[in-house]
Design a protein around this motif. Structure first.
Motif, PDB file in Angstrom:
ATOM      1  N   TYR A  16       0.839  -1.191   0.000  1.00 31.31           N
ATOM      2  CA  TYR A  16       0.000   0.000   0.000  1.00 31.31           C
ATOM      3  C   TYR A  16       0.875   1.243   0.000  1.00 31.31           C
ATOM      4  CZ  TYR A  16      -3.966  -2.967   1.051  1.00 31.31           C
ATOM      5  OH  TYR A  16      -4.939  -3.916   0.990  1.00 31.31           O
ATOM      6  N   VAL A  17       0.363   2.311  -0.580  1.00 28.70           N
ATOM      7  CA  VAL A  17       1.128   3.554  -0.611  1.00 28.70           C
ATOM      8  C   VAL A  17       1.102   4.215   0.761  1.00 28.70           C
ATOM      9  CG1 VAL A  17       0.780   4.012  -3.059  1.00 28.70           C
ATOM     10  CG2 VAL A  17      -0.894   4.838  -1.459  1.00 28.70           C
ATOM     11  N   ASN A  18       2.099   5.039   0.986  1.00 30.58           N
ATOM     12  CA  ASN A  18       2.175   5.876   2.183  1.00 30.58           C
ATOM     13  C   ASN A  18       2.201   5.103   3.490  1.00 30.58           C
ATOM     14  OD1 ASN A  18       2.119   8.166   0.532  1.00 30.58           O
ATOM     15  ND2 ASN A  18      -0.105   8.206   0.540  1.00 30.58           N
ATOM     16  N   ILE A  19       2.926   3.982   3.540  1.00 32.69           N
ATOM     17  CA  ILE A  19       3.137   3.321   4.815  1.00 32.69           C
ATOM     18  C   ILE A  19       4.623   3.394   5.134  1.00 32.69           C
ATOM     19  CG2 ILE A  19       1.152   1.777   4.573  1.00 32.69           C
ATOM     20  CD1 ILE A  19       3.110  -0.511   4.046  1.00 32.69           C
ATOM     21  N   SER A  20       4.916   3.398   6.414  1.00 36.00           N
ATOM     22  CA  SER A  20       6.310   3.529   6.838  1.00 36.00           C
ATOM     23  C   SER A  20       7.078   2.234   6.592  1.00 36.00           C
ATOM     24  CB  SER A  20       6.365   3.879   8.325  1.00 36.00           C
ATOM     25  OG  SER A  20       5.880   2.788   9.100  1.00 36.00           O
ATOM     26  N   ASP A  21       8.395   2.342   6.609  1.00 40.56           N
ATOM     27  CA  ASP A  21       9.232   1.154   6.441  1.00 40.56           C
ATOM     28  C   ASP A  21       9.022   0.170   7.579  1.00 40.56           C
ATOM     29  OD1 ASP A  21      10.301   2.173   4.112  1.00 40.56           O
ATOM     30  OD2 ASP A  21      12.036   3.079   5.117  1.00 40.56           O
ATOM     31  N   GLU A  22       8.790   0.699   8.764  1.00 38.05           N
ATOM     32  CA  GLU A  22       8.549  -0.159   9.930  1.00 38.05           C
ATOM     33  C   GLU A  22       7.259  -0.959   9.756  1.00 38.05           C
ATOM     34  OE1 GLU A  22       7.492   0.427  14.626  1.00 38.05           O
ATOM     35  OE2 GLU A  22       8.789   1.913  13.672  1.00 38.05           O
ATOM     36  N   LEU A  23       6.224  -0.312   9.273  1.00 38.26           N
ATOM     37  CA  LEU A  23       4.959  -1.000   9.048  1.00 38.26           C
ATOM     38  C   LEU A  23       5.086  -2.020   7.923  1.00 38.26           C
ATOM     39  CD1 LEU A  23       1.999  -1.433   9.697  1.00 38.26           C
ATOM     40  CD2 LEU A  23       1.449   0.507   8.241  1.00 38.26           C
ATOM     41  N   ALA A  24       5.835  -1.697   6.887  1.00 41.76           N
ATOM     42  CA  ALA A  24       6.056  -2.639   5.791  1.00 41.76           C
ATOM     43  C   ALA A  24       6.783  -3.881   6.300  1.00 41.76           C
ATOM     44  CB  ALA A  24       6.843  -1.987   4.669  1.00 41.76           C
ATOM     45  N   ALA A  25       7.768  -3.699   7.170  1.00 46.03           N
ATOM     46  CA  ALA A  25       8.489  -4.841   7.752  1.00 46.03           C
ATOM     47  C   ALA A  25       7.555  -5.687   8.615  1.00 46.03           C
ATOM     48  CB  ALA A  25       9.671  -4.350   8.574  1.00 46.03           C
ATOM     49  N   THR A  26       6.679  -5.026   9.364  1.00 46.94           N
ATOM     50  CA  THR A  26       5.701  -5.757  10.179  1.00 46.94           C
ATOM     51  C   THR A  26       4.761  -6.564   9.285  1.00 46.94           C
ATOM     52  OG1 THR A  26       5.792  -4.039  11.879  1.00 46.94           O
ATOM     53  CG2 THR A  26       3.876  -5.493  11.903  1.00 46.94           C
ATOM     54  N   CYS A  27       4.333  -5.969   8.181  1.00 48.53           N
ATOM     55  CA  CYS A  27       3.449  -6.675   7.250  1.00 48.53           C
ATOM     56  C   CYS A  27       4.129  -7.922   6.694  1.00 48.53           C
ATOM     57  CB  CYS A  27       3.036  -5.747   6.110  1.00 48.53           C
ATOM     58  SG  CYS A  27       1.900  -4.436   6.585  1.00 48.53           S
ATOM     59  N   HIS A  28       5.385  -7.790   6.294  1.00 49.25           N
ATOM     60  CA  HIS A  28       6.119  -8.945   5.771  1.00 49.25           C
ATOM     61  C   HIS A  28       6.253 -10.032   6.830  1.00 49.25           C
ATOM     62  CE1 HIS A  28       7.098  -7.452   1.817  1.00 49.25           C
ATOM     63  NE2 HIS A  28       7.553  -6.320   2.328  1.00 49.25           N
TER      64      HIS A  28
END
Length: 96
Positions: A16-28
């Protein structure tokens, strides 16, 4: 179990657009956990090894269906076919 895994993987989509790198790592991380649990579920219930990949392929089919809906909405605009604005906004949102 399969449906819950699919919904969980969709919920934790990191593109998704406009998410932080920390949130992207949590998603993965969450997606990895869900896939690991789904694989364990199949092993415990003696399901076919290809069933895991068939279940994950549903994500590709959903992605293709989403793109098809966007194309259809664009065609409605080209041919001056009236489409509800709420539906247009729901289908045409920018995910990437």
């Amino acid at each position: 179990m399969e449906n819950m895994a699919i919904f969980g993987i969709m919920l934790w989509d990191a593109v998704y657009v406009n998410i932080s790198d920390e949130l992207a790592a949590t998603c993965h991380s969450m997606r990895k956990i869900i896939c690991r649990e789904l694989n364990s579920y199949y092993e415990e219930n003696e399901k076919s090894s290809s069933r895991f990949f068939e279940t994950l392929d549903i994500m590709n089919m959903a992605e293709r269906a989403e793109h098809k809906c966007q194309e259809e909405i664009e065609l409605c605009g080209i041919y001056n076919f009236e489409v509800d604005e709420d539906m247009r906004n729901m289908v045409m949102w920018e995910k990437y």
